[in-house]
Design an enzyme around this catalytic site. Structure first.
Site, PDB file in Angstrom:
ATOM      1  N   ASP A  79      11.841   0.288  -5.271  1.00  0.00           N
ATOM      2  CA  ASP A  79      10.724   0.908  -5.986  1.00  0.00           C
ATOM      3  C   ASP A  79      10.545   2.374  -5.592  1.00  0.00           C
ATOM      4  OD1 ASP A  79      10.128  -1.360  -7.439  1.00  0.00           O
ATOM      5  OD2 ASP A  79       8.673  -2.098  -5.989  1.00  0.00           O
ATOM      6  N   GLY A  80      10.757   2.686  -4.295  1.00  0.00           N
ATOM      7  CA  GLY A  80      10.646   4.076  -3.860  1.00  0.00           C
ATOM      8  C   GLY A  80      11.649   4.969  -4.553  1.00  0.00           C
TER       9      GLY A  80
ATOM     10  N   ASP B  34     -11.084   7.336   5.504  1.00  0.00           N
ATOM     11  CA  ASP B  34      -9.823   7.955   5.933  1.00  0.00           C
ATOM     12  C   ASP B  34      -9.227   8.794   4.812  1.00  0.00           C
ATOM     13  OD1 ASP B  34     -10.044   6.789   8.376  1.00  0.00           O
ATOM     14  OD2 ASP B  34      -8.447   5.312   8.093  1.00  0.00           O
TER      15      ASP B  34
ATOM     16  N   THR C 230      -0.468  -2.059  -8.022  1.00  0.00           N
ATOM     17  CA  THR C 230       0.162  -3.104  -7.207  1.00  0.00           C
ATOM     18  C   THR C 230       0.790  -2.514  -5.952  1.00  0.00           C
ATOM     19  OG1 THR C 230       2.197  -2.889  -8.529  1.00  0.00           O
ATOM     20  CG2 THR C 230       0.631  -4.605  -9.169  1.00  0.00           C
TER      21      THR C 230
ATOM     22  N   SER D 159      -2.885   1.033  -3.486  1.00  0.00           N
ATOM     23  CA  SER D 159      -4.244   0.687  -3.880  1.00  0.00           C
ATOM     24  C   SER D 159      -4.531  -0.794  -3.659  1.00  0.00           C
ATOM     25  CB  SER D 159      -4.476   1.050  -5.354  1.00  0.00           C
ATOM     26  OG  SER D 159      -5.792   0.747  -5.756  1.00  0.00           O
TER      27      SER D 159
ATOM     28  N   SER E  32      -3.251  -2.618  -1.353  1.00  0.00           N
ATOM     29  CA  SER E  32      -3.422  -2.786   0.086  1.00  0.00           C
ATOM     30  C   SER E  32      -4.829  -2.400   0.539  1.00  0.00           C
ATOM     31  CB  SER E  32      -2.392  -1.948   0.845  1.00  0.00           C
ATOM     32  OG  SER E  32      -1.073  -2.329   0.512  1.00  0.00           O
TER      33      SER E  32
END
Length: 274
Positions: free
Chosen positions: A64-65, A163, A174, A177, A179
């Site tokens: 995905d990266g 933070d 998915t 966000s 997480s």
């Protein structure tokens, strides 16, 4: 047809899998351009611009990266992308490496359809970027919190102590966000998610807004960093305004099967780390 081929050497050691695909293209007499790199090297941006010049589709080997890295270059030139998964989850990729012959045949015959994913544009002073997943404004030192104002279409929506704050597309819902307990959005929705990272507040919850809105993030905190699709773009020492809005360009993914987003969701994310 001319095919661009890109491989992530962190996932495809010595370009072994990509070279198998190039061999198939050679056997079929297909014209191609090829580029490989490791962790977005210093000349990657120029090389990807060159790779996407004059190609009809781009086949990417990685995870995905990898798809996030190449998406802006393909989007501005309206080039469809086919992802071959060499990573773990593979939400954005379409096939595994055991289907290379099939990939070549279906690309050449046009036996596929295209799926559009919305993107966001990010302005930071005189600099502009494109994101497929999310943009994050956060503290460089996570042992401290920062105060970030969130304006929607010029109206103050909140001032968050956290933070950091992120603005995510449905595709990014998915990812990071999720997480941070953000909602999962179907990729066909015209929406954005505004979410906080570890908010020090009893009232803040993720906000889902129309992607026709303009979102401005500003802070009087120092030592912030701007991260786009997982890559640190800049360190913001002086207070600045970050403007996010829907991009005029969209990412185009090549798909072979009409699979449900929800079945893919449970298949890819309902795992226990085996």
């Amino acid at each position: 047809m001319k095919i661009g081929v890109y491989t992530n050497l962190n996932k495809d050691s010595d370009s072994a899998t990509a070279k198998k695909f190039l061999s198939i293209l050679q056997q079929k007499g297909v014209s191609y351009k090829f580029y490989s790199d490791r962790k977005m090297e210093s000349d990657t941006h120029e090389k990807l611009r060159e790779l996407t010049d004059g190609v009809d589709v781009l086949v990417a080997f990685g995870g995905d990266g990898t798809m996030l890295n190449i998406a802006p270059y393909c989007a501005v030139k309206n080039i469809p992308m086919l992802g071959v998964n060499l990573g773990h989850i593979g939400f954005l990729t379409e096939v595994n490496a055991d289907r290379l012959e099939e990939c070549a045949d279906r690309l050449l015959s046009g036996d596929y359809f295209c799926e559009k994913r919305s993107m966001i544009s990010v302005e930071n002073g005189d600099n502009a970027f494109i994101a497929l997943n999310e943009v994050v404004l956060a503290k460089t030192d996570n042992s401290n919190i920062c105060s970030i104002a969130v304006d929607i279409d010029g109206v103050r929506a909140d001032k968050v102590r956290a933070d950091g704050v992120m603005v995510s597309t449905p595709t990014g819902s998915t990812g990071y966000s999720l997480s941070c307990n953000g909602s999962i959005l179907s990729p066909d929705l015209d929406a954005l998610i505004i979410n906080a990272i570890c908010p020090h507040s009893l009232h803040f919850c993720p906000m889902v807004i129309s992607d026709n809105c303009r979102v401005d993030l500003s802070s009087d905190s120092n030592d912030l960093r701007l991260t786009i699709d997982g890559k640190i773009i800049s360190f913001v020492e002086d207070p600045q305004k970050i403007t996010i809005k829907k991009c005029d360009h969209a990412a185009t993914f090549i798909r072979f099967e009409k699979s449900s987003f929800y079945s893919k969701l449970i298949k890819k994310l309902a795992y226990w780390g085996e």
